[in-house]
Design a protein around this motif. Structure first.
Motif, PDB file in Angstrom:
ATOM      1  N   MET A 123       0.852  -1.192   0.000  1.00 49.09           N
ATOM      2  CA  MET A 123       0.000   0.000   0.000  1.00 49.09           C
ATOM      3  C   MET A 123       0.890   1.245   0.000  1.00 49.09           C
ATOM      4  SD  MET A 123      -3.190   0.859   2.565  1.00 49.09           S
ATOM      5  CE  MET A 123      -3.782  -0.823   2.500  1.00 49.09           C
ATOM      6  N   ASN A 124       0.646   2.154  -0.899  1.00 49.03           N
ATOM      7  CA  ASN A 124       1.491   3.328  -1.075  1.00 49.03           C
ATOM      8  C   ASN A 124       0.933   4.536  -0.325  1.00 49.03           C
ATOM      9  OD1 ASN A 124       2.052   5.956  -2.886  1.00 49.03           O
ATOM     10  ND2 ASN A 124       3.800   4.564  -2.966  1.00 49.03           N
ATOM     11  N   LEU A 146      -6.990   7.446   9.806  1.00 50.09           N
ATOM     12  CA  LEU A 146      -7.566   6.679   8.706  1.00 50.09           C
ATOM     13  C   LEU A 146      -6.633   5.559   8.244  1.00 50.09           C
ATOM     14  CD1 LEU A 146      -9.055   9.704   6.754  1.00 50.09           C
ATOM     15  CD2 LEU A 146     -10.344   8.001   8.062  1.00 50.09           C
ATOM     16  N   ALA A 147      -5.317   5.761   8.399  1.00 50.59           N
ATOM     17  CA  ALA A 147      -4.355   4.721   8.016  1.00 50.59           C
ATOM     18  C   ALA A 147      -4.453   3.507   8.931  1.00 50.59           C
ATOM     19  CB  ALA A 147      -2.932   5.285   8.043  1.00 50.59           C
ATOM     20  N   VAL A 148      -4.681   3.726  10.217  1.00 50.22           N
ATOM     21  CA  VAL A 148      -4.843   2.608  11.155  1.00 50.22           C
ATOM     22  C   VAL A 148      -6.001   1.715  10.706  1.00 50.22           C
ATOM     23  CG1 VAL A 148      -5.482   1.975  13.522  1.00 50.22           C
ATOM     24  CG2 VAL A 148      -3.837   3.817  13.128  1.00 50.22           C
ATOM     25  N   ILE A 149      -7.102   2.342  10.334  1.00 52.37           N
ATOM     26  CA  ILE A 149      -8.287   1.595   9.891  1.00 52.37           C
ATOM     27  C   ILE A 149      -8.030   0.892   8.566  1.00 52.37           C
ATOM     28  CG2 ILE A 149     -10.687   1.865   9.139  1.00 52.37           C
ATOM     29  CD1 ILE A 149     -10.852   4.213  11.167  1.00 52.37           C
ATOM     30  N   GLY A 194      -7.866  -3.379   6.970  1.00 52.93           N
ATOM     31  CA  GLY A 194      -8.713  -3.842   5.876  1.00 52.93           C
ATOM     32  C   GLY A 194     -10.174  -3.498   6.055  1.00 52.93           C
ATOM     33  N   LEU A 195     -10.460  -2.440   6.814  1.00 53.08           N
ATOM     34  CA  LEU A 195     -11.840  -2.074   7.132  1.00 53.08           C
ATOM     35  C   LEU A 195     -12.264  -0.812   6.390  1.00 53.08           C
ATOM     36  CD1 LEU A 195     -11.668  -2.619  11.006  1.00 53.08           C
ATOM     37  CD2 LEU A 195     -12.678  -4.161   9.317  1.00 53.08           C
ATOM     38  N   HIS A 196     -13.557  -0.706   6.155  1.00 56.90           N
ATOM     39  CA  HIS A 196     -14.151   0.525   5.614  1.00 56.90           C
ATOM     40  C   HIS A 196     -15.208   0.991   6.609  1.00 56.90           C
ATOM     41  CE1 HIS A 196     -15.707   3.546   2.965  1.00 56.90           C
ATOM     42  NE2 HIS A 196     -16.910   3.000   2.977  1.00 56.90           N
ATOM     43  N   ILE A 197     -14.932   2.106   7.277  1.00 56.64           N
ATOM     44  CA  ILE A 197     -15.829   2.639   8.301  1.00 56.64           C
ATOM     45  C   ILE A 197     -16.205   4.060   7.889  1.00 56.64           C
ATOM     46  CG2 ILE A 197     -16.116   3.164  10.761  1.00 56.64           C
ATOM     47  CD1 ILE A 197     -13.881   1.120  11.309  1.00 56.64           C
ATOM     48  N   PRO A 198     -17.354   4.237   7.243  1.00 56.05           N
ATOM     49  CA  PRO A 198     -17.723   5.554   6.692  1.00 56.05           C
ATOM     50  C   PRO A 198     -17.662   6.699   7.707  1.00 56.05           C
ATOM     51  CG  PRO A 198     -19.222   3.866   5.880  1.00 56.05           C
ATOM     52  CD  PRO A 198     -18.367   3.207   6.918  1.00 56.05           C
ATOM     53  N   GLU A 199     -18.061   6.437   8.949  1.00 56.09           N
ATOM     54  CA  GLU A 199     -18.102   7.514   9.942  1.00 56.09           C
ATOM     55  C   GLU A 199     -16.721   7.927  10.435  1.00 56.09           C
ATOM     56  OE1 GLU A 199     -21.697   8.847  11.506  1.00 56.09           O
ATOM     57  OE2 GLU A 199     -21.028   8.793   9.437  1.00 56.09           O
ATOM     58  N   ALA A 200     -15.693   7.145  10.103  1.00 53.23           N
ATOM     59  CA  ALA A 200     -14.337   7.475  10.562  1.00 53.23           C
ATOM     60  C   ALA A 200     -13.880   8.830  10.024  1.00 53.23           C
ATOM     61  CB  ALA A 200     -13.366   6.383  10.142  1.00 53.23           C
ATOM     62  N   GLY A 246       0.310  -8.370  11.580  1.00 57.03           N
ATOM     63  CA  GLY A 246       0.229  -7.941  10.194  1.00 57.03           C
ATOM     64  C   GLY A 246       1.222  -6.854   9.828  1.00 57.03           C
ATOM     65  N   PRO A 247       1.361  -6.585   8.530  1.00 59.45           N
ATOM     66  CA  PRO A 247       2.243  -5.513   8.065  1.00 59.45           C
ATOM     67  C   PRO A 247       1.604  -4.137   8.270  1.00 59.45           C
ATOM     68  CG  PRO A 247       1.123  -6.518   6.201  1.00 59.45           C
ATOM     69  CD  PRO A 247       0.716  -7.315   7.414  1.00 59.45           C
ATOM     70  N   HIS A 248       2.443  -3.112   8.374  1.00 60.46           N
ATOM     71  CA  HIS A 248       1.945  -1.742   8.607  1.00 60.46           C
ATOM     72  C   HIS A 248       2.691  -0.764   7.704  1.00 60.46           C
ATOM     73  CE1 HIS A 248      -0.467  -2.988  12.046  1.00 60.46           C
ATOM     74  NE2 HIS A 248       0.538  -3.796  12.333  1.00 60.46           N
ATOM     75  N   PRO A 249       2.589  -0.975   6.379  1.00 60.22           N
ATOM     76  CA  PRO A 249       3.349  -0.123   5.451  1.00 60.22           C
ATOM     77  C   PRO A 249       2.965   1.349   5.518  1.00 60.22           C
ATOM     78  CG  PRO A 249       1.730  -1.445   4.264  1.00 60.22           C
ATOM     79  CD  PRO A 249       1.788  -1.982   5.654  1.00 60.22           C
ATOM     80  N   LEU A 250       1.672   1.647   5.668  1.00 57.75           N
ATOM     81  CA  LEU A 250       1.252   3.047   5.702  1.00 57.75           C
ATOM     82  C   LEU A 250       1.819   3.765   6.927  1.00 57.75           C
ATOM     83  CD1 LEU A 250      -2.518   2.867   4.632  1.00 57.75           C
ATOM     84  CD2 LEU A 250      -0.581   3.692   3.276  1.00 57.75           C
TER      85      LEU A 250
END
Length: 292
Positions: A1-2, A52-55, A59-65, A275-279
């Motif tokens: 992820m870039n 937003l990078a933590v989320i 691999g999650l999509h949380i619209p209210e974030a 897991g990996p944390h590239p961001l």
């Protein structure tokens, strides 16, 4: 992820959401214009991007974030408006533009900052699709990070530090509160929204604390090495106000060594997570190597 592509997408999303949120308010036009002036002036958006990078890395999509991210950016922006006032740092330039009080007057600038601060908590309180206990926890942690135990208390310690030479321990305490607290909250808020376990939360907290100190050390270094044009704010303000800084206490080389230590410690905290944390790793490098 870039990170570059992620930042570009999320900065635009945050910018648009901030504009929409302020436009929706039924408030005096002068106040709305002043709030929007500082919110839309640009900036690195490090705090919302961090949240937003933590989320995203979960691999999650949380619209209210996005609204929580905007709430953090509103508090950060309010702090800059107040920090630039004549009674604080008395600065004329912020993000390459005249400071809020130079455009709208001191009284309106104070009120615009107050409005951004208070609106941010209501924004979180009204989140849809987020558990009530999580909303309450976010408000609790944000009030601590932004208030007397965090950013506000750190600002006072920073002002008092202009009158005497601080020890390195005292300087670190200033920056843990003034800068680090809100950055740490951003990482932890992302973890809360992502439903992380308590053990994970501790690692995100450690990551945020080291990241916050790395951010401030690089800020101190840039105040010495950068120009006003590069920084978008007045360079050399720390030396002019006789303020204790990392380069002042440790020399420029010593400050860079300290920056490296906290950058490595931030990444070591990430290694304890699954897991990996590239961001987040790339964001750590960005903060440590930025030129403005």
């Amino acid at each position: 992820m870039n990170l570059s592509q992620f930042r570009k997408e999320q900065e635009l999303a945050v910018q648009e959401e901030l504009g929409r949120l302020i436009a929706s308010l039924d408030i005096p036009a002068g106040l709305k214009e002043s709030m929007n002036y500082s919110l839309q002036a640009g900036g690195k958006r490090i705090r919302p991007i961090l949240l937003l990078a933590v989320i995203a890395e979960k691999g999650l999509h949380i619209p209210e974030a996005i609204k929580v991210a905007c709430a953090v950016e509103m508090i950060h922006t309010y702090s800059l408006i107040h920090d630039d006032l004549p009674c604080m740092d008395d600065d004329d330039l912020r993000r390459g533009m005249p400071t809020n009080h130079k455009v709208f007057g001191e009284a309106t600038a104070v009120l615009a900052g107050d409005a951004l601060l208070t609106y941010s908590f209501g924004l979180i309180a009204r989140l849809g699709g987020i558990r009530g206990e999580d909303r309450l926890l976010l408000i609790d942690l944000l009030s601590t990070a932004a208030g007397a135990e965090g950013m506000v208390g750190g600002q006072l310690l920073d002002m008092e530090g202009e009158e005497r030479a601080l020890t390195i321990g005292e300087l670190e305490q200033v920056h843990r509160m003034k800068t680090g607290a809100l950055l740490t909250f951003s990482a932890v808020a992302g973890a809360i929204l992502a439903g992380c376990r308590d053990e994970e939360m501790r690692h995100y907290t450690d990551f945020g604390r080291h990241l916050g100190l790395a951010f401030q050390i690089q800020d101190d270094i840039l105040d010495v090495t950068g120009s006003s044009e590069e920084l978008g704010k007045t360079a050399g303000k720390d030396a002019a106000s006789d303020k204790s800084t990392y380069p002042g206490l440790l020399t420029l080389e010593g400050a860079r060594e300290k920056l490296g230590y906290h950058s490595r410690a931030a990444k070591e905290a990430l290694e304890k997570l699954d897991g990996p944390h590239p961001l987040l790793e790339q964001l750590t490098d960005l903060i440590a190597q930025r030129t403005h």
